[in-house]
Motif scaffolding. Structure first.
Motif, short mmCIF file in Angstrom:
data_model
loop_
_atom_site.label_atom_id
_atom_site.label_comp_id
_atom_site.label_asym_id
_atom_site.label_seq_id
_atom_site.Cartn_x
_atom_site.Cartn_y
_atom_site.Cartn_z
N ALA A 220 31.19 32.42 46.31
CA ALA A 220 31.93 33.67 46.41
C ALA A 220 33.33 33.53 45.81
O ALA A 220 33.80 34.42 45.11
N VAL A 221 33.99 32.40 46.07
CA VAL A 221 35.34 32.20 45.57
C VAL A 221 35.34 32.09 44.05
O VAL A 221 36.14 32.72 43.37
N HIS B 213 36.40 25.00 49.60
CA HIS B 213 36.76 26.37 49.25
C HIS B 213 36.39 26.66 47.80
O HIS B 213 35.76 27.67 47.50
N LEU B 214 36.79 25.78 46.89
CA LEU B 214 36.52 25.99 45.46
C LEU B 214 35.03 25.92 45.14
O LEU B 214 34.58 26.53 44.17
N GLU C 51 34.17 42.44 51.40
CA GLU C 51 33.44 43.01 50.27
C GLU C 51 33.30 41.99 49.13
O GLU C 51 32.24 41.85 48.54
N LEU C 52 34.39 41.30 48.84
CA LEU C 52 34.36 40.31 47.76
C LEU C 52 33.42 39.15 48.06
O LEU C 52 32.68 38.70 47.19
N THR C 53 33.45 38.67 49.29
CA THR C 53 32.60 37.53 49.62
C THR C 53 31.13 37.93 49.68
O THR C 53 30.26 37.11 49.39
N LEU D 14 32.87 45.02 44.13
CA LEU D 14 34.02 45.53 44.89
C LEU D 14 34.32 46.97 44.45
O LEU D 14 34.53 47.23 43.28
N THR D 15 34.30 47.88 45.41
CA THR D 15 34.67 49.27 45.13
C THR D 15 35.71 49.72 46.14
O THR D 15 35.73 49.26 47.28
N MET D 16 36.56 50.63 45.70
CA MET D 16 37.57 51.18 46.60
C MET D 16 36.88 51.97 47.72
O MET D 16 37.34 51.94 48.85
#
Length: 194
Positions: A97-98, A92-93, A22-24, A31-33
Motif C-alpha cells: 500500500a505504501v 513500512h516501505l 482509502e489509500l491503503t 482515491l476519490t474525494m
C-alpha cells in the motif's frame, strides 16, 4: 441544542484518517474525494478548502501515515534504537500500500512542480524528528558527540535504506543489510570526530 458538527483540527484528522484508509485499501488510483468525504462523514467542500486536489490530499495522508503511531524507540542503546527504527521503516516501505501511494504521488507530481517539491520535502525530511530524538538520547548517554545532532546526519540511515529499495528494486531489505548500514556506515559516521 448544540451542534455536533466537527470543525478545525478534529475535522482535519477525520479527513486524514479517511484518506489514509482509502489509500491503503484502494491505492492512489482508487482515491476519490467522494470516497474520503463519505468515510469522514463530511462533504467534498470541506476537503477542498484544506486540500485543493486529490494529490495534495494524498500527500497529506501519506505524511500522516508515515508519522502515525510512531514513538521513538528507547532500548537504552543507540544501536538498539537505530535497529528498531530501521526495521520499522523497512516493514513500512515493504508494505504494498505504501509503495503504491508513493508511486501514485510520483506520477501525479511529474506534471506538477509544486507537488513534486512537497513530495521531495516529505520524503527527504520524513521522520527526522524521530531520528533526532534518538540521537539526542544517545548524546545524553555519552554514546555520540553533540555535533552529530543535525537533520541530514540523523537521516543518513533511512536514506541508505530507501536507496536499497530504489536502486535494487527489492521488495524488502534483509536484516543483514540493515546491520551493515548501522555498523559499517551510520554508527561510525555519528562517532566520527568531524
Amino acid at each position: 441544542m448544540g451542534s455536533s458538527r466537527r470543525r478545525g483540527p478534529e475535522l482535519e484528522q477525520a479527513i486524514l484518517r479517511a484518506a489514509v484508509e482509502e489509500l491503503t485499501e484502494s491505492g492512489y488510483a482508487g482515491l476519490t474525494m467522494d470516497g474520503v468525504a463519505a468515510r469522514a462523514g463530511t462533504n467534498k467542500n470541506a476537503i477542498y478548502r484544506r486540500w485543493p486536489s486529490r494529490a495534495t490530499l494524498a500527500l497529506a495522508a501519506y505524511r500522516e501515515l508515515i508519522g502515525a503511531d510512531r514513538d521513538p524507540p528507547d532500548t537504552g542503546t543507540l544501536r538498539g534504537d537505530v535497529m528498531e527504527l530501521l526495521r520499522g521503516a523497512n516493514n513500512h516501505l515493504a508494505a504494498p500500500a505504501v509503495s503504491g501511494i508513493v508511486l501514485g504521488l510520483l506520477a501525479a507530481a511529474a506534471d506538477d512542480p509544486d507537488l513534486m517539491a512537497q513530495l521531495r520535502d516529505s520524503i527527504i525530511d520524513a521522520g527526522s524528528g524521530l531520528w533526532l530524538t534518538v540521537l539526542g538520547r544517545a548524546v545524553t548517554r555519552g554514546e555520540i558527540p553533540e555535533k552529530a545532532l543535525k537533520p541530514r546526519v540523523a537521516t543518513v540511515a533511512i536514506a541508505l535504506l530507501r536507496n536499497e529499495y530504489v536502486t535494487r528494486g527489492t521488495s524488502s531489505v534483509p536484516d543483514a543489510v540493515l546491520t551493515e548500514i548501522i555498523d559499517d556506515v551510520y554508527l561510525p559516521l555519528l562517532r566520527s570526530p568531524r
